[in-house]
Scaffold this motif. Structure first.
Motif, mmCIF file in Angstrom:
data_model
loop_
_atom_site.group_PDB
_atom_site.id
_atom_site.type_symbol
_atom_site.label_atom_id
_atom_site.label_comp_id
_atom_site.label_asym_id
_atom_site.label_seq_id
_atom_site.Cartn_x
_atom_site.Cartn_y
_atom_site.Cartn_z
ATOM 1 N N ARG A 335 0.836 -1.199 0.000
ATOM 2 C CA ARG A 335 0.000 0.000 0.000
ATOM 3 C C ARG A 335 0.870 1.250 0.000
ATOM 4 N NH1 ARG A 335 -5.728 0.146 0.953
ATOM 5 N NH2 ARG A 335 -6.148 2.141 1.962
ATOM 6 N N TYR A 336 1.539 1.457 -1.140
ATOM 7 C CA TYR A 336 2.449 2.583 -1.290
ATOM 8 C C TYR A 336 1.673 3.857 -1.625
ATOM 9 C CZ TYR A 336 6.810 -0.099 -1.255
ATOM 10 O OH TYR A 336 7.886 -0.852 -0.883
ATOM 11 N N PRO A 337 2.197 5.016 -1.261
ATOM 12 C CA PRO A 337 1.604 6.279 -1.706
ATOM 13 C C PRO A 337 1.615 6.361 -3.239
ATOM 14 C CG PRO A 337 3.189 6.680 0.038
ATOM 15 C CD PRO A 337 3.328 5.237 -0.350
ATOM 16 N N THR A 338 0.615 6.995 -3.785
ATOM 17 C CA THR A 338 0.413 7.003 -5.238
ATOM 18 C C THR A 338 1.608 7.576 -5.994
ATOM 19 O OG1 THR A 338 -1.956 7.172 -4.911
ATOM 20 C CG2 THR A 338 -1.112 7.819 -7.069
ATOM 21 N N GLU A 339 2.243 8.609 -5.445
ATOM 22 C CA GLU A 339 3.302 9.258 -6.214
ATOM 23 C C GLU A 339 4.568 8.420 -6.321
ATOM 24 O OE1 GLU A 339 1.913 10.206 -3.350
ATOM 25 O OE2 GLU A 339 3.170 11.620 -2.248
ATOM 26 N N PRO A 342 4.276 5.502 -11.113
ATOM 27 C CA PRO A 342 3.299 6.010 -12.078
ATOM 28 C C PRO A 342 2.596 4.920 -12.881
ATOM 29 C CG PRO A 342 5.512 6.267 -12.935
ATOM 30 C CD PRO A 342 5.652 5.691 -11.557
ATOM 31 N N LEU A 343 2.987 3.657 -12.712
ATOM 32 C CA LEU A 343 2.439 2.600 -13.567
ATOM 33 C C LEU A 343 1.501 1.677 -12.796
ATOM 34 C CD1 LEU A 343 5.825 1.763 -15.343
ATOM 35 C CD2 LEU A 343 3.903 2.974 -16.363
ATOM 36 N N ALA A 344 1.180 2.049 -11.550
ATOM 37 C CA ALA A 344 0.364 1.171 -10.710
ATOM 38 C C ALA A 344 -1.043 1.731 -10.535
ATOM 39 C CB ALA A 344 1.033 1.007 -9.345
ATOM 40 N N LYS A 345 -1.982 0.824 -10.351
ATOM 41 C CA LYS A 345 -3.391 1.214 -10.188
ATOM 42 C C LYS A 345 -3.631 1.682 -8.760
ATOM 43 C CE LYS A 345 -6.687 -0.896 -12.603
ATOM 44 N NZ LYS A 345 -7.580 -1.976 -13.083
ATOM 45 N N ARG A 346 -4.485 2.675 -8.626
ATOM 46 C CA ARG A 346 -4.815 3.175 -7.290
ATOM 47 C C ARG A 346 -5.670 2.169 -6.530
ATOM 48 N NH1 ARG A 346 -4.253 9.124 -7.314
ATOM 49 N NH2 ARG A 346 -3.946 9.766 -9.467
ATOM 50 N N ASP A 350 -9.134 4.063 -1.687
ATOM 51 C CA ASP A 350 -8.413 5.263 -1.252
ATOM 52 C C ASP A 350 -7.385 5.667 -2.314
ATOM 53 O OD1 ASP A 350 -6.935 7.265 -0.044
ATOM 54 O OD2 ASP A 350 -6.947 6.291 1.926
ATOM 55 N N PRO A 351 -7.686 6.682 -3.117
ATOM 56 C CA PRO A 351 -6.822 7.043 -4.250
ATOM 57 C C PRO A 351 -5.471 7.611 -3.834
ATOM 58 C CG PRO A 351 -8.556 8.674 -3.966
ATOM 59 C CD PRO A 351 -8.872 7.558 -3.010
ATOM 60 N N ARG A 352 -5.253 7.823 -2.547
ATOM 61 C CA ARG A 352 -3.928 8.277 -2.119
ATOM 62 C C ARG A 352 -2.906 7.143 -2.191
ATOM 63 N NH1 ARG A 352 -5.180 10.440 3.760
ATOM 64 N NH2 ARG A 352 -6.348 8.486 3.681
ATOM 65 N N TYR A 353 -3.393 5.929 -2.298
ATOM 66 C CA TYR A 353 -2.495 4.769 -2.309
ATOM 67 C C TYR A 353 -2.644 3.988 -3.605
ATOM 68 C CZ TYR A 353 -2.160 5.702 2.688
ATOM 69 O OH TYR A 353 -1.950 6.306 3.899
ATOM 70 N N ILE A 354 -1.582 3.232 -3.902
ATOM 71 C CA ILE A 354 -1.636 2.336 -5.056
ATOM 72 C C ILE A 354 -1.549 0.891 -4.588
ATOM 73 C CG2 ILE A 354 -0.764 3.866 -6.848
ATOM 74 C CD1 ILE A 354 2.046 2.908 -6.211
ATOM 75 N N GLU A 355 -2.033 0.004 -5.446
ATOM 76 C CA GLU A 355 -1.958 -1.427 -5.154
ATOM 77 C C GLU A 355 -0.574 -1.908 -5.560
ATOM 78 O OE1 GLU A 355 -5.279 -3.534 -6.854
ATOM 79 O OE2 GLU A 355 -6.533 -2.980 -5.135
ATOM 80 N N ARG A 356 0.340 -1.842 -4.607
ATOM 81 C CA ARG A 356 1.730 -2.192 -4.870
ATOM 82 C C ARG A 356 2.313 -2.853 -3.638
ATOM 83 N NH1 ARG A 356 6.783 2.204 -5.435
ATOM 84 N NH2 ARG A 356 8.314 0.686 -6.205
ATOM 85 N N PHE A 357 3.204 -3.821 -3.848
ATOM 86 C CA PHE A 357 4.056 -4.257 -2.729
ATOM 87 C C PHE A 357 5.484 -4.383 -3.218
ATOM 88 C CE2 PHE A 357 2.698 -8.488 -4.413
ATOM 89 C CZ PHE A 357 3.931 -9.095 -4.583
ATOM 90 N N GLU A 358 6.380 -4.245 -2.273
ATOM 91 C CA GLU A 358 7.773 -4.597 -2.551
ATOM 92 C C GLU A 358 8.181 -5.645 -1.527
ATOM 93 O OE1 GLU A 358 10.110 -1.212 -4.903
ATOM 94 O OE2 GLU A 358 10.162 -0.890 -2.748
ATOM 95 N N VAL A 359 9.127 -6.502 -1.920
ATOM 96 C CA VAL A 359 9.659 -7.504 -1.010
ATOM 97 C C VAL A 359 11.038 -7.050 -0.555
ATOM 98 C CG1 VAL A 359 10.392 -9.900 -0.762
ATOM 99 C CG2 VAL A 359 8.388 -9.341 -2.168
ATOM 100 N N PHE A 360 11.258 -7.086 0.742
ATOM 101 C CA PHE A 360 12.570 -6.761 1.294
ATOM 102 C C PHE A 360 13.143 -7.968 2.015
ATOM 103 C CE2 PHE A 360 10.827 -2.660 0.473
ATOM 104 C CZ PHE A 360 11.923 -1.899 0.106
#
Length: 446
Positions: A335-339, A342-346, A350-360
RNA sequence: GGGCUGGUAGCUCAGUUGGCAGAGCAGCGGACUUUUAAUCCGAAGGUCGUGGGUUCGAGACCCACCCGGCCCA
């Protein structure tokens, strides 16, 4: 197949690299090594003939490739050996191998003459075999799920799919500058438009930036895209891929590294970006997440920042410094901030976030996934925003050809990228990316 | 870019307070007909990363540079 204790003693032919030679007068012992192991040669003046024996000992050096034949027997100490009655040097070594006992340790020579490193250091040889096993495991999983492996351009007229400084090259036949890809994302998405529903590519990407223990300008990435998949599917896939890689390389998903165990057994820990930033930097994105609040947090935590930085860069710096180093066990940061991309869907809620994860893993980014943005109008707006907010020379230009493809309709899709070098690092338990790249580039020795 | 650290024989490494450049292994010559990092004897092997400087004398001290490693940015 001949066995050592057969009667009568079988006659065999062997070949390999001479890795040891002990001359003892009328008898000498040598060891030949090939990919399957070692065998001892028993060289004897009588068995070989006095003249041939003398010539052989004059000629042979450790490092030579040798073929030999004779009867198979056990020496007094029980070691299976070939009583050599014929011998040929298949290739002569003019330079000595690294010392058999002390090996090769100088890191500069290990990298510049990797063939000696692999030859002399078993651990290094096994590590690169493990790398291949890992890549095979990744392919096996994706192939099993019906993904189509494809090849897309390494030389691109416009670079995209990430934020990085590209290598520029000159394409003579087309009479213009081209770029070595920094990512293959935008081409794989064109293939979703084309109607392939599951595609992947394992390829080299090139980013003309610094070299350090976790960055190499030429690195290997796996990217895969699945139509009609959501972020949850990508989460499952990422964990399966990495778990399969761990099994292939280590035989387990609980990998012992130095004094601790990395546990890649799914499911992994999940953490939202907001919670991570709150814990690490003391800033709540849903409280006062303003630019000035972020700058204050940076100052309070002694993170050096530049007040001219845009919000995305500032967030990235805070995460890099205060959060990422704490993520040692495999962690899904979500749940990363949208900015931030630029290639991920909101997120629909909540449009402030994008549907994204990163693995660490080990404090290092190892994978990145989105629900892919497939709305051509929003994609255009987000790309133009990013291009106009350019900062430094890693700003990404707008790719009109990609937008044209999107305008023809890209299915909803999930996408996942895994940094293969870093995956190998984690599974091999090494902390320098050069240890998992066969031929890392070094400066000229002028 | 900054800090620390390293570069000496083919390899792995010593080199003390500034006073003849060292060892082990490899290689070379010799002895040795069942060894396992064989053993024994002998001789040889150096642009001490490069270039300056200090000094009667520099591998060592000073300056600059080249190439690595670790840490930081």
């Amino acid at each position: 197949m001949a066995r050592v204790d057969d009667e009568p003693p079988p006659d065999v032919d062997v070949a390999g690299r001479l890795v040891g030679l002990r001359r003892m007068g009328g008898t000498s012992f040598a060891h030949l090594r090939d990919g399957s192991g070692e065998v001892q040669l028993f060289l004897n003046r009588q068995a070989l003939g006095a003249d041939a024996y003398r010539k052989a000992l004059e000629l042979l050096d450790v490092g030579d490739f040798v073929s030999a034949g004779g009867s198979l027997f056990r020496t007094r100490s029980g070691e299976p050996s070939v009583r050599v009655d014929r011998l040929q040097v298949a290739a002569k070594a003019l330079r000595p191998l690294p010392a058999k006992w002390h090996g090769l340790r100088d890191p500069e020579t290990r990298f510049r003459q990797r063939y000696l490193d692999i030859l002399a250091n078993d651990e290094v040889r096994r590590r690169f075999e493990a790398r291949t096993a890992i890549v095979s495991a990744l392919r096996r999983v994706l192939d099993t799920y019906g993904y189509l492996e494809v090849e897309t351009p390494t030389l691109q007229p416009i670079y995209g799919g990430g934020a990085a400084v590209p290598f520029v090259t000159s394409y003579a036949a087309l009479n213009r500058d081209y770029y070595l890809r920094i990512a293959d994302e935008l081409y794989l998405k064109r293939l979703l438009v084309a109607g392939y529903e599951r595609v992947y590519e394992i390829c080299k990407n090139f980013r003309n930036e610094g070299i350090d223990s976790s960055h190499c300008p030429e690195f290997t990435m796996l990217e895969c895209y699945q139509a009609f998949a959501d972020l949850g599917d990508m989460r499952d896939l990422a964990q399966q891929l990495v778990a399969a890689a761990a099994e292939a390389a280590c035989g387990t998903t609980r990998v012992q590294v130095d004094d601790h165990v990395l546990d890649f057994t799914p499911p992994w820990r999940r953490l939202t970006y907001r919670d991570a930033l709150l814990a690490g930097a003391g800033v709540d994105l849903e409280g006062d997440g303003s630019l000035s609040a972020l700058n204050d947090a940076a100052e309070a935590n002694e993170v050096p920042v530049d007040p001219s930085w845009p919000r995305a860069k500032l967030l990235d710096e805070l995460m890099k410094t205060l959060v990422e180093p704490t993520l040692v066990q495999p962690t899904l940061l979500e749940r990363y901030p949208t900015e931030t991309a630029p290639l991920a869907k909101r997120c629909p809620d909540d449009p402030r976030y994008i549907e994204r994860f990163e693995v660490f893993v080990n404090g290092m980014e190892m994978a990145n996934a989105y629900t892919e943005l497939n709305d051509p109008l929003e994609q255009r707006a987000r790309m133009e925003d990013q291009a106009s907010a350019r900062h430094g020379d890693d700003a990404t230009p707008v790719d009109e050809d990609f937008l044209l493809a999107l305008e023809h309709g890209m299915p909803p899709a999930g996408g996942l990228g895994i940094g293969v070098d870093r995956l190998v690092m984690a599974l091999a338990g090494v902390s320098n990316i050069r240890e998992v790249i066969l031929f890392p580039q070094l400066r000229d020795r002028s």
